[in-house]
Motif scaffolding. Structure first.
Motif, PDB file in Angstrom:
ATOM      1  N   ASN A  65       8.518  -9.221 -20.312  1.00 39.43           N
ATOM      2  CA  ASN A  65       8.486  -9.973 -21.572  1.00 39.43           C
ATOM      3  C   ASN A  65       9.669  -9.609 -22.458  1.00 39.43           C
ATOM      4  O   ASN A  65      10.241 -10.488 -23.124  1.00 39.43           O
ATOM      5  CB  ASN A  65       7.176  -9.709 -22.305  1.00 39.43           C
ATOM      6  N   LEU A  66      10.046  -8.326 -22.476  1.00 44.08           N
ATOM      7  CA  LEU A  66      11.211  -7.903 -23.257  1.00 44.08           C
ATOM      8  C   LEU A  66      12.472  -8.597 -22.749  1.00 44.08           C
ATOM      9  O   LEU A  66      13.308  -9.045 -23.545  1.00 44.08           O
ATOM     10  CB  LEU A  66      11.373  -6.380 -23.178  1.00 44.08           C
ATOM     11  N   SER A  67      12.613  -8.708 -21.433  1.00 46.36           N
ATOM     12  CA  SER A  67      13.768  -9.393 -20.851  1.00 46.36           C
ATOM     13  C   SER A  67      13.778 -10.865 -21.234  1.00 46.36           C
ATOM     14  O   SER A  67      14.831 -11.434 -21.539  1.00 46.36           O
ATOM     15  CB  SER A  67      13.757  -9.242 -19.330  1.00 46.36           C
ATOM     16  N   PHE A  68      12.595 -11.496 -21.230  1.00 48.25           N
ATOM     17  CA  PHE A  68      12.500 -12.893 -21.640  1.00 48.25           C
ATOM     18  C   PHE A  68      12.884 -13.058 -23.106  1.00 48.25           C
ATOM     19  O   PHE A  68      13.633 -13.983 -23.472  1.00 48.25           O
ATOM     20  CB  PHE A  68      11.072 -13.405 -21.410  1.00 48.25           C
ATOM     21  N   PHE A 103      14.268 -19.090 -35.143  1.00 50.31           N
ATOM     22  CA  PHE A 103      14.118 -18.522 -33.808  1.00 50.31           C
ATOM     23  C   PHE A 103      14.809 -17.166 -33.682  1.00 50.31           C
ATOM     24  O   PHE A 103      14.356 -16.302 -32.918  1.00 50.31           O
ATOM     25  CB  PHE A 103      14.640 -19.495 -32.747  1.00 50.31           C
ATOM     26  N   PHE A 104      15.881 -16.956 -34.435  1.00 57.49           N
ATOM     27  CA  PHE A 104      16.520 -15.637 -34.428  1.00 57.49           C
ATOM     28  C   PHE A 104      15.564 -14.585 -34.974  1.00 57.49           C
ATOM     29  O   PHE A 104      15.385 -13.519 -34.380  1.00 57.49           O
ATOM     30  CB  PHE A 104      17.800 -15.660 -35.256  1.00 57.49           C
ATOM     31  N   MET A 105      14.932 -14.880 -36.105  1.00 57.07           N
ATOM     32  CA  MET A 105      13.965 -13.945 -36.679  1.00 57.07           C
ATOM     33  C   MET A 105      12.778 -13.741 -35.744  1.00 57.07           C
ATOM     34  O   MET A 105      12.277 -12.624 -35.593  1.00 57.07           O
ATOM     35  CB  MET A 105      13.476 -14.461 -38.039  1.00 57.07           C
ATOM     36  N   LEU A 106      12.326 -14.823 -35.121  1.00 56.88           N
ATOM     37  CA  LEU A 106      11.164 -14.751 -34.233  1.00 56.88           C
ATOM     38  C   LEU A 106      11.398 -13.774 -33.090  1.00 56.88           C
ATOM     39  O   LEU A 106      10.599 -12.852 -32.868  1.00 56.88           O
ATOM     40  CB  LEU A 106      10.852 -16.143 -33.679  1.00 56.88           C
ATOM     41  N   PHE A 107      12.516 -13.938 -32.368  1.00 59.75           N
ATOM     42  CA  PHE A 107      12.730 -13.112 -31.186  1.00 59.75           C
ATOM     43  C   PHE A 107      13.211 -11.705 -31.532  1.00 59.75           C
ATOM     44  O   PHE A 107      12.956 -10.761 -30.781  1.00 59.75           O
ATOM     45  CB  PHE A 107      13.693 -13.812 -30.228  1.00 59.75           C
ATOM     46  N   ALA A 108      13.869 -11.541 -32.682  1.00 60.80           N
ATOM     47  CA  ALA A 108      14.220 -10.192 -33.137  1.00 60.80           C
ATOM     48  C   ALA A 108      12.952  -9.410 -33.466  1.00 60.80           C
ATOM     49  O   ALA A 108      12.817  -8.229 -33.121  1.00 60.80           O
ATOM     50  CB  ALA A 108      15.137 -10.267 -34.349  1.00 60.80           C
ATOM     51  N   THR A 109      12.001 -10.075 -34.129  1.00 57.20           N
ATOM     52  CA  THR A 109      10.734  -9.433 -34.478  1.00 57.20           C
ATOM     53  C   THR A 109       9.906  -9.141 -33.235  1.00 57.20           C
ATOM     54  O   THR A 109       9.261  -8.081 -33.129  1.00 57.20           O
ATOM     55  CB  THR A 109       9.930 -10.320 -35.442  1.00 57.20           C
ATOM     56  N   LEU A 110       9.903 -10.059 -32.274  1.00 60.94           N
ATOM     57  CA  LEU A 110       9.186  -9.835 -31.016  1.00 60.94           C
ATOM     58  C   LEU A 110       9.753  -8.631 -30.267  1.00 60.94           C
ATOM     59  O   LEU A 110       9.000  -7.828 -29.708  1.00 60.94           O
ATOM     60  CB  LEU A 110       9.246 -11.089 -30.141  1.00 60.94           C
ATOM     61  N   ASP A 111      11.071  -8.515 -30.240  1.00 66.03           N
ATOM     62  CA  ASP A 111      11.699  -7.337 -29.636  1.00 66.03           C
ATOM     63  C   ASP A 111      11.208  -6.063 -30.308  1.00 66.03           C
ATOM     64  O   ASP A 111      10.878  -5.072 -29.646  1.00 66.03           O
ATOM     65  CB  ASP A 111      13.227  -7.430 -29.766  1.00 66.03           C
ATOM     66  N   LEU A 115       8.883  -3.236 -28.320  1.00 66.26           N
ATOM     67  CA  LEU A 115       9.347  -1.862 -28.127  1.00 66.26           C
ATOM     68  C   LEU A 115       8.302  -0.867 -28.624  1.00 66.26           C
ATOM     69  O   LEU A 115       8.128   0.206 -28.039  1.00 66.26           O
ATOM     70  CB  LEU A 115      10.682  -1.648 -28.845  1.00 66.26           C
ATOM     71  N   THR A 116       7.591  -1.236 -29.689  1.00 68.57           N
ATOM     72  CA  THR A 116       6.517  -0.385 -30.203  1.00 68.57           C
ATOM     73  C   THR A 116       5.357  -0.338 -29.218  1.00 68.57           C
ATOM     74  O   THR A 116       4.786   0.733 -28.953  1.00 68.57           O
ATOM     75  CB  THR A 116       6.022  -0.917 -31.565  1.00 68.57           C
ATOM     76  N   ALA A 237       8.016  13.409 -16.051  1.00 68.18           N
ATOM     77  CA  ALA A 237       7.434  12.833 -17.266  1.00 68.18           C
ATOM     78  C   ALA A 237       8.520  12.224 -18.155  1.00 68.18           C
ATOM     79  O   ALA A 237       8.355  11.125 -18.693  1.00 68.18           O
ATOM     80  CB  ALA A 237       6.657  13.897 -18.028  1.00 68.18           C
ATOM     81  N   PHE A 238       9.629  12.955 -18.311  1.00 65.93           N
ATOM     82  CA  PHE A 238      10.727  12.445 -19.125  1.00 65.93           C
ATOM     83  C   PHE A 238      11.330  11.186 -18.517  1.00 65.93           C
ATOM     84  O   PHE A 238      11.720  10.248 -19.227  1.00 65.93           O
ATOM     85  CB  PHE A 238      11.825  13.504 -19.286  1.00 65.93           C
ATOM     86  N   SER A 239      11.418  11.144 -17.187  1.00 65.60           N
ATOM     87  CA  SER A 239      12.052  10.008 -16.525  1.00 65.60           C
ATOM     88  C   SER A 239      11.259   8.719 -16.705  1.00 65.60           C
ATOM     89  O   SER A 239      11.824   7.628 -16.669  1.00 65.60           O
ATOM     90  CB  SER A 239      12.222  10.297 -15.031  1.00 65.60           C
ATOM     91  N   THR A 240       9.953   8.831 -16.907  1.00 65.32           N
ATOM     92  CA  THR A 240       9.132   7.622 -17.074  1.00 65.32           C
ATOM     93  C   THR A 240       9.360   6.937 -18.418  1.00 65.32           C
ATOM     94  O   THR A 240       9.043   5.757 -18.567  1.00 65.32           O
ATOM     95  CB  THR A 240       7.634   7.955 -16.937  1.00 65.32           C
ATOM     96  N   CYS A 241       9.892   7.681 -19.386  1.00 67.09           N
ATOM     97  CA  CYS A 241      10.120   7.067 -20.703  1.00 67.09           C
ATOM     98  C   CYS A 241      11.583   7.120 -21.127  1.00 67.09           C
ATOM     99  O   CYS A 241      11.923   6.690 -22.226  1.00 67.09           O
ATOM    100  CB  CYS A 241       9.249   7.738 -21.763  1.00 67.09           C
ATOM    101  N   GLY A 242      12.456   7.623 -20.243  1.00 71.04           N
ATOM    102  CA  GLY A 242      13.870   7.741 -20.590  1.00 71.04           C
ATOM    103  C   GLY A 242      14.540   6.400 -20.853  1.00 71.04           C
ATOM    104  O   GLY A 242      15.310   6.249 -21.816  1.00 71.04           O
ATOM    105  N   SER A 243      14.248   5.405 -20.004  1.00 75.94           N
ATOM    106  CA  SER A 243      14.861   4.085 -20.173  1.00 75.94           C
ATOM    107  C   SER A 243      14.424   3.442 -21.483  1.00 75.94           C
ATOM    108  O   SER A 243      15.242   2.896 -22.226  1.00 75.94           O
ATOM    109  CB  SER A 243      14.481   3.175 -18.994  1.00 75.94           C
ATOM    110  N   HIS A 244      13.128   3.529 -21.748  1.00 74.19           N
ATOM    111  CA  HIS A 244      12.615   2.927 -22.983  1.00 74.19           C
ATOM    112  C   HIS A 244      13.203   3.606 -24.207  1.00 74.19           C
ATOM    113  O   HIS A 244      13.577   2.938 -25.182  1.00 74.19           O
ATOM    114  CB  HIS A 244      11.091   3.018 -23.027  1.00 74.19           C
ATOM    115  N   LEU A 245      13.313   4.920 -24.170  1.00 77.33           N
ATOM    116  CA  LEU A 245      13.875   5.652 -25.301  1.00 77.33           C
ATOM    117  C   LEU A 245      15.338   5.264 -25.526  1.00 77.33           C
ATOM    118  O   LEU A 245      15.790   5.155 -26.673  1.00 77.33           O
ATOM    119  CB  LEU A 245      13.755   7.161 -25.061  1.00 77.33           C
ATOM    120  N   SER A 246      16.075   5.036 -24.445  1.00 77.16           N
ATOM    121  CA  SER A 246      17.478   4.603 -24.556  1.00 77.16           C
ATOM    122  C   SER A 246      17.570   3.235 -25.224  1.00 77.16           C
ATOM    123  O   SER A 246      18.412   3.009 -26.098  1.00 77.16           O
ATOM    124  CB  SER A 246      18.124   4.551 -23.170  1.00 77.16           C
TER     125      SER A 246
END
Length: 306
Positions: A65-68, A103-111, A115-116, A237-246
């Motif tokens: 969904n984030l990619s979309f 639509f800019f506000m919509l997808f920025a807010t969705l991002d 992420l949260t 454990a760190f590797s599972t969240c490293g990408s998201h944190l980046s």
């Protein structure tokens, strides 16, 4: 012109990144390449996740969904920018400007919300691994996504409707390459107190609360990881969240850069660079971050290639 009568509004003028004629072909080639990379990279992430049964988990559901959202996010601004450069025009109609802004506000807010949600997913996976499948069940994941959509739609609709009540002067030059809410409101001749109030409130609330949630999640995650005795367990454990944190660091870092670099001097270089980083570079880099740092995504790509 009577307030509220938008029938005869002239076009808004998007000044873009540079008015130098000799730079336009370079800008067109650069941003077309970035748009194609963003579109292709995020589309490949979506295809890899939807076609590989091993990736049908909450984490990858949210990632697809984030990619979309990132594809839609860049598609609200770059195609119009590229068309203006190619046709050597700078205008955008009032209707198109409002639509683009919405639509800019919509997808920025969705991002922002997604992420949260992804941070919460990692918190449950690391801090409550035995209850992960029970807590992050398909129904709950769907509700989290639905809540993100509803809040983003309401926020974007509220700010857009408030812009419709404004009357505008004849000078309608926007010092960016797209219709950004604050820039459009600043061009109004009528009173913008309510617009400014709602804009700052929504930006504050939708910025502070998600970021607070992310920080809280990662505080708990780090605390749990430090309790792991083995080095291998900590690394896993760190590797599972490293990408998201980046991705979180990149998203909020560039977003913060946009606001910190804003100044009374229109079309400042710092603001232009920050906006490009936020609206173009971040969505483009997300697929690389996840594919390069994630063994499951790499494996899915290899499976598709064979």
């Amino acid at each position: 012109m009577e307030p509220g009568n938008h029938t005869h509004f002239p076009e808004f003028i998007l000044l873009g990144l540079s008015e130098e004629t000799e730079l336009q072909p370079l800008l067109f080639g650069l941003f077309l390449s970035m748009y194609l990379v963003t579109f292709t990279g995020n589309l490949l992430i979506i295809l890899a996740i939807t076609t590989d049964a091993h990736l049908h988990t909450p984490m990858y559901f949210f990632l697809s969904n984030l990619s979309f959202f990132d594809i839609c996010f860049t598609s609200t601004t770059l195609p119009k920018m590229l068309m203006n450069i190619q046709m050597q025009i700078k205008g955008i109609t009032y209707e198109d400007c409002i639509t683009q802004m919405y639509f800019f506000m919509l997808f920025a807010t969705l991002d922002n919300f997604l992420l949260t949600v992804m941070a919460y997913d990692r918190f449950v996976a690391i801090c409550h691994p035995l209850h992960y499948t029970v807590i992050m069940n398909p129904r709950f994941c769907g509700l989290l996504l639905l809540a993100s959509w509803v809040l983003a739609l309401l926020e974007s609709l509220l700010n857009s409707l408030l812009v419709l009540r404004l009357s505008f002067c004849t000078e309608l030059e926007i010092s960016h390459f797209f219709c950004e809410l604050d820039q459009v409101v600043q061009l109004a001749c009528s009173d913008t107190f309510l617009n400014d109030l709602v804009m700052y409130l929504t930006t504050g609330l939708l910025g502070v609360f998600p970021l607070t949630g992310i920080l809280f999640s990662y505080t708990k995650i780090v605390s749990s990881i430090l309790k792991i005795l083995s080095a291998g367990g900590k690394y896993k454990a760190f590797s599972t969240c490293g990408s998201h944190l980046s991705v979180v660091s990149l998203f909020y870092g560039t977003a913060l850069g946009v606001y910190l670099s804003s100044s009374p001097i229109e079309n400042s270089r710092a603001t232009a660079i920050a906006l490009v980083m936020y609206t173009v570079v971040t969505p483009m880099l997300n697929p690389f971050i996840y594919s390069l740092r994630n063994k499951d995504i790499k494996k899915a790509f290899k499976t598709q290639g064979t």
